[in-house]
Enzyme design. Structure first.
Site, short mmCIF file in Angstrom:
data_model
loop_
_atom_site.label_atom_id
_atom_site.label_comp_id
_atom_site.label_asym_id
_atom_site.label_seq_id
_atom_site.Cartn_x
_atom_site.Cartn_y
_atom_site.Cartn_z
N ASP A 52 -4.31 -5.47 -8.62
CA ASP A 52 -4.47 -4.84 -7.48
C ASP A 52 -4.51 -3.30 -7.66
O ASP A 52 -4.57 -2.98 -8.75
CB ASP A 52 -3.21 -5.08 -6.42
CG ASP A 52 -3.52 -4.99 -4.92
OD1 ASP A 52 -4.98 -4.59 -4.37
OD2 ASP A 52 -2.93 -5.44 -3.94
N HIS A 97 0.85 -1.37 0.21
CA HIS A 97 -0.15 -0.15 0.02
C HIS A 97 0.76 1.31 -0.09
O HIS A 97 0.42 2.44 -0.36
CB HIS A 97 -0.83 -0.05 1.08
CG HIS A 97 -2.25 -1.10 1.11
ND1 HIS A 97 -1.89 -2.30 1.69
CD2 HIS A 97 -3.30 -1.08 0.67
CE1 HIS A 97 -2.97 -3.00 1.43
NE2 HIS A 97 -3.87 -2.22 0.75
#
Length: 410
Positions: free
Chosen positions: A316, A246
C-alpha cells in the site's frame, strides 16, 4: 502469471513467439490464430513450410527473465517502483516517466481530466515504450473511492447486499472503462471483512462476513479478468485491525488460526480466481508478526506458501506508513528497501510524493544492493515479476493508444 490469464495469456504468448508485436488494441478485436497461421503461410509462399503453434506457457516468464538479466541494477531498481506526481499535462508526465525509468505510475484524482479522451492522452504520455509499457494503476473501487468521475456503476455499499453475479458484472464494466482509456491495473477490489457500519473500511468492503466477502471478491476478479490486472487489498485484512491506516498502523492480536478461518478467506478466493496483484496493508497482526504486514517477511511467506499467491506483491502507499508518525518508519527510502527485503515486488509511493521521491527510492534500492542489505537475487525476482506483467500488457496491445472510435461503455 500467464497461466492465470487464460485465453488472453495464450494469445499474448503466441504474439510474442511470432515476434509480430502487439496485435490486440485496447477495445479492439483479437486476431484469431487461424488468421496468423494463414498470414505466415502466405509469407512463406504458401509452401506449407512454416507452421505456427502457441508458445510454451512459460514464454512470458522467460522473456521477462531475459530482459531483467540485461538490465543494470539501477534499471531493475527503477522497475520495481510505482510512483506518482500530480497533474494532467501529458508532456510533463511523459518527461517524468522517461527521466525516472520507473515501472509503474498510480493515477490519483489530480491526474484525472474531465473526460475519457483527455485521460487517454495522459496514459499515452505515461507510456514511453509501447513494447514495455509501465503498470498504470488506479484506485477505481467505485463509490467512495472513485477516480473516474463518470463511473456510475454499483459499488461495494450496494453490491454487498446483492447477488454475487452483480459484483461480477459491475467490475467487468468498470474494467472495460479502464481498458478503454489505457489503464492496465485496478487497485479496486477490497477483500477486507468489515461487519460493522462504523468500521473504517465498511463502506468499501464487498462483504460483511467472510463467506459473503469471499464470494464477491472472487466474482470481482472474474469480472475484471481479460480487461485489467486485478488487485485484491488490503492483505491480511483491515476488518480485524481497527483504525485508519492512512494515519496510524492498525493492530490486532487475532491468532493466526482465527484469521485463517475468517479474514483470510476473501483473499484466498481472489487468489484462487486469478488475482494478479496482492496489496499488502500497513496492518500489524501481532500474534503473527509485530511488524506491519507490508514489511513482514512472514506475511509474504504465508501469502506465497500457504495461500499459493504467485503474482505481484505490492505495498500500500508507503507514504501512509510514514504519515503514521512511528519513528521507525519516518524514512521513506528505508521503508521501500525494507518492503522489498520482506518480499514485495513493487513499492508504491503517493502521499507527500514529489518528482524527487521516486529517484530517491531508486537510489536507495541501488545502495541497498551494493551494501548487501538487499540481495540482487531478491531484486531480480521482484523485477522479473513486474517485467512479466508489463510484457503481458504489451502483448495485449495495452501499450498502444486507446481506441478513439470505440463506442463508450454503457
Amino acid at each position: 502469471m500467464t497461466d492465470r490469464r487464460g485465453a488472453v495469456g495464450v494469445r499474448a504468448m503466441l504474439v510474442l513467439a511470432l515476434g509480430l508485436g502487439p496485435i490486440v488494441a485496447a477495445g479492439g478485436p483479437a486476431v484469431a490464430e487461424d488468421d496468423i497461421r494463414a498470414e505466415s503461410e502466405e509469407r512463406a509462399g504458401n509452401s506449407g513450410a512454416v507452421s505456427v503453434e502457441p508458445a510454451p506457457p512459460d514464454t512470458l516468464a522467460r522473456l521477462a527473465a531475459q530482459r531483467v538479466a540485461a538490465m543494470t541494477v539501477r534499471e531493475k531498481a527503477a522497475g520495481v517502483v510505482m510512483g506518482h506526481v500530480p497533474g494532467t499535462d501529458p508532456p510533463t508526465l511523459g518527461t517524468y516517466m522517461s527521466q525516472t525509468g520507473i515501472g509503474g505510475f498510480i493515477l490519483m484524482g489530480a491526474n484525472i481530466p474531465a473526460d475519457e479522451a483527455r485521460l487517454a492522452e495522459v496514459t499515452a504520455a505515461l507510456t514511453t515504450d509501447a513494447a514495455f509499457p509501465p503498470l498504470i494503476a488506479v484506485d477505481q473501487e467505485g463509490g467512495d473511492v472513485s477516480r473516474l468521475t463518470w463511473d456510475g456503476l454499483p459499488a461495494a455499499l450496494t453490491l454487498k447486499n446483492a447477488p454475487a453475479s452483480e459484483t461480477r458484472d459491475a467490475f467487468a464494466a468498470r474494467a472495460a472503462l479502464l481498458q478503454r482509456v489505457g489503464i492496465g491495473v485496478n487497485f479496486g477490489i477490497v477483500a477486507d471483512v468489515a461487519p460493522a457500519p462504523g468500521e473504517f473500511i465498511f463502506r468499501r468492503a464487498l462483504g460483511t462476513d467472510a463467506t459473503s466477502a469471499a464470494e464477491r471478491v472472487g466474482a470481482a476478479v472474474t469480472g475484471e479478468t481479460g480487461s485489467v490486472l486485478s488487485t485484491i487489498k488490503h492483505f491480511p485484512g483491515h476488518g480485524a485491525a481497527p483504525g485508519d491506516s492512512h494515519a496510524t498502523i492498525p493492530a490486532t492480536d487475532m491468532p493466526k488460526t482465527a484469521w485463517i478461518a475468517a479474514d483470510a478467506r476473501p483473499f484466498l478466493s481472489g487468489i484462487e480466481t486469478g488475482a494478479d496483484l496482492l496489496m499488502f496493508g500497513h496492518l500489524s497482526y501481532t500474534a503473527v508478526d509485530p511488524l506491519p504486514a507490508s514489511l513482514s517477511a512472514e506475511w509474504h511467506r504465508i501469502a506465497r506458501e500457504e495461500l499459493g499467491f504467485d503474482g505481484i506483491a505490492i505495498t500500500d502507499d508507503l507514504g501512509m506508513l510514514q504519515a503514521a508518525g512511528d519513528p521507525a518508519y519516518l524514512d521513506p527510502v528505508a521503508n521501500a528497501v525494507s518492503a522489498l527485503v520482506a518480499g514485495n515486488d513493487m513499492v508504491l509511493t503517493v502521499v507527500s510524493s514529489t518528482a524527487d521521491t521516486a529517484p530517491a527510492v531508486v537510489d536507495g534500492i541501488v545502495a541497498a544492493v551494493e551494501s548487501g542489505q538487499l540481495s540482487e537475487e531478491r531484486l531480480d525476482e521482484a523485477a522479473t515479476r513486474v517485467a512479466e506483467a508489463r510484457l503481458l500488457l504489451a502483448a495485449e496491445g495495452r501499450g498502444m493508444s486507446a481506441c478513439p472510435s470505440c463506442e463508450p461503455v454503457s
